[in-house]
Design an enzyme around this catalytic site. Structure first.
Site, PDB file in Angstrom:
ATOM      1  N   ALA A  88      18.978 -46.308  -7.405  1.00  0.00           N
ATOM      2  CA  ALA A  88      19.200 -47.625  -8.006  1.00  0.00           C
ATOM      3  C   ALA A  88      19.521 -48.648  -6.915  1.00  0.00           C
ATOM      4  O   ALA A  88      19.728 -48.296  -5.749  1.00  0.00           O
ATOM      5  CB  ALA A  88      20.339 -47.543  -9.021  1.00  0.00           C
ATOM      6  N   GLU A  90       0.835  -1.203   0.000  1.00  0.00           N
ATOM      7  CA  GLU A  90       0.000   0.000   0.000  1.00  0.00           C
ATOM      8  C   GLU A  90       0.871   1.255   0.000  1.00  0.00           C
ATOM      9  O   GLU A  90       0.558   2.246  -0.660  1.00  0.00           O
ATOM     10  CB  GLU A  90      -0.895   0.038   1.252  1.00  0.00           C
ATOM     11  CG  GLU A  90      -1.884  -1.109   1.374  1.00  0.00           C
ATOM     12  CD  GLU A  90      -1.308  -2.279   2.155  1.00  0.00           C
ATOM     13  OE1 GLU A  90      -0.103  -2.594   1.954  1.00  0.00           O
ATOM     14  OE2 GLU A  90      -2.028  -2.891   2.947  1.00  0.00           O
TER      15      GLU A  90
END
Ligand SMILES: NC(=O)c1ccc[n+]([C@@H]2O[C@H](COP(=O)([O-])OP(=O)(O)OC[C@H]3O[C@@H](n4cnc5c(N)ncnc54)[C@H](OP(=O)(O)O)[C@@H]3O)[C@@H](O)[C@H]2O)c1
Length: 353
Positions: free
Chosen positions: A166, A56
């Site tokens: 993996a 503002e």
């Protein structure tokens, strides 16, 4: 300039607000558009960083005397208290603004009350314009302020068959450079990045927000949090490299749950206390499972690579699910291709109590 409707001005204010994402904590993101009495845009602003001028104030400074008799369109109720800056309610009154249109009321008890102050000064106040959009743009801050712990995003990378590493434990890199760049941008929007000590021991990640090509650090770095019940994080771990603040959160400091590990709800409450409003949980499957089992995850961002591993740890372990009826239901809100990978964003559906 042509006049715009209050609705259009709010859409613009919501867009402006997002420009502060990642830089305003512990404050919200806020956007403001000022219209003169004829509906012409005479000022625009957003809250750019904590301690900086509120949206503002930026818009009022641009508008000058043209704000008199006009309308301020703001995404969040103007604050009513003096923190690092003065109350926006008073500044709007002093500028002679006739009407203030707000999307969302301020849930912060310290700062709320702006609407009442404005009304008491004879300013017309309208609440709820484009509230849904403004809520979505400020979801992390609003959620964390309403309930007292940070908005938590769980991010993971997996293959199409759901593997996060993996069989031999190697996991770098499952996803593409494009996806990893996207993750660094995501890190730049949060206040803290969390990983379990298991990930620190396995991968020794830096957990900083940086440019992947040249390693340049982003100006604003999230707090790095290692969730480490008994303090096993090595002294020379990369998370301790000084590139950003790091907190090794132990059970002794935070408190322990029934399993003796770090109490995750207490951890989030402490992070909120330290000003963290949005946090990114980055690893790995054990910690993610514990956070999900506790119902503490607000959003999931999965990067799915077009790869198959057939063996190796899954992206998630022990989320408290033993039978299909207990599956954690998700609502997918976005699917975007990032390089060769897919980024899937989903929200866990709240379970019936
Ligand atoms: N693909 C991906 O997205 C991704 C991301 C991250 C990691 N990873 C992979 O994940 C693997 C590591 O897996 P991980 O499961 O060991 O890692 P993790 O989930 O990061 O760490 C698990 C550890 O967190 C600690 N912890 C502290 N409080 C806890 C609590 N309340 N609940 C659960 N755990 C708590 C536990 O150790 P203490 O009890 O000693 O504290 C636990 O062993 C690595 O191979 C890494 O590459 C993959």
């Amino acid at each position: 300039m042509a006049s715009v409707s209050v609705d259009e001005a709010m859409r613009r204010a919501v867009a402006l607000a997002t420009r502060g994402l990642g830089a305003t904590s512990p404050n919200p993101v806020v956007g403001c558009v000022l219209l003169d009495p004829g509906g012409e845009v005479v000022g625009e602003g957003f809250h750019a960083y904590a301690g900086g001028p509120h949206a503002e104030i930026v818009a009022l400074a641009q508008a000058g005397t043209r704000a008199r008799g006009g309308t301020a369109v703001v995404t969040l109720e103007p604050c009513d208290h003096t923190g690092r800056t003065g109350p926006c309610s008073h500044a709007l009154i002093a500028a002679g603004v006739a009407r203030v249109v707000v999307a969302v009321p301020d849930p912060n008890p310290v700062a709320s009350g702006g609407a009442a102050t404005l009304r008491a000064a004879g300013v017309q106040v309208t609440l709820g314009v484009r509230a849904e959009e403004a809520e979505a743009g400020n979801v992390a801050w609003l959620t964390s302020m309403r309930r007292g712990w940070p908005y938590l995003i769980w991010k993971y990378a997996a293959t199409l068959d759901g593997r996060s590493a993996a069989a031999d434990g190697t996991s770098m890199w499952i996803t593409s450079e494009a996806a990893r760049t996207d993750v660094h941008a995501l890190r730049g929007t949060v206040d803290a990045v969390l990983a379990g000590v298991g990930t620190v021991l396995a991968d020794d990640p830096r957990l900083t927000a940086r440019n992947l090509r040249d390693g340049t650090l982003a100006i604003r770095q999230p707090l790095r949090v290692v969730v480490d019940s008994s303090g096993r994080t090595p002294a020379d771990a990369r998370v301790r490299d000084g590139a950003a603040r790091t907190w090794v959160a132990t059970a002794a400091e935070v408190g322990a749950g029934p399993d003796g590990r770090v109490d995750l709800a207490a951890l989030l409450a402490e992070l909120h206390h330290r000003g963290v409003r949005a946090a990114l949980l980055e690893g790995g499957p054990t910690l993610a499972g514990a956070f999900l089992a506790a119902g503490l995850v607000d959003r999931i961002v999965g990067y799915v690579a077009p790869k198959l591993l057939g063996a190796g740890p899954t992206a998630l372990l022990g989320a408290g699910v033993t039978t299909i009826a207990e599956a954690i239901d998700l609502e997918i809100t976005d699917v975007t291709q990032v390089g060769p990978d897919l980024r899937i964003t989903a929200l866990p559906r709240k379970r019936e109590a």
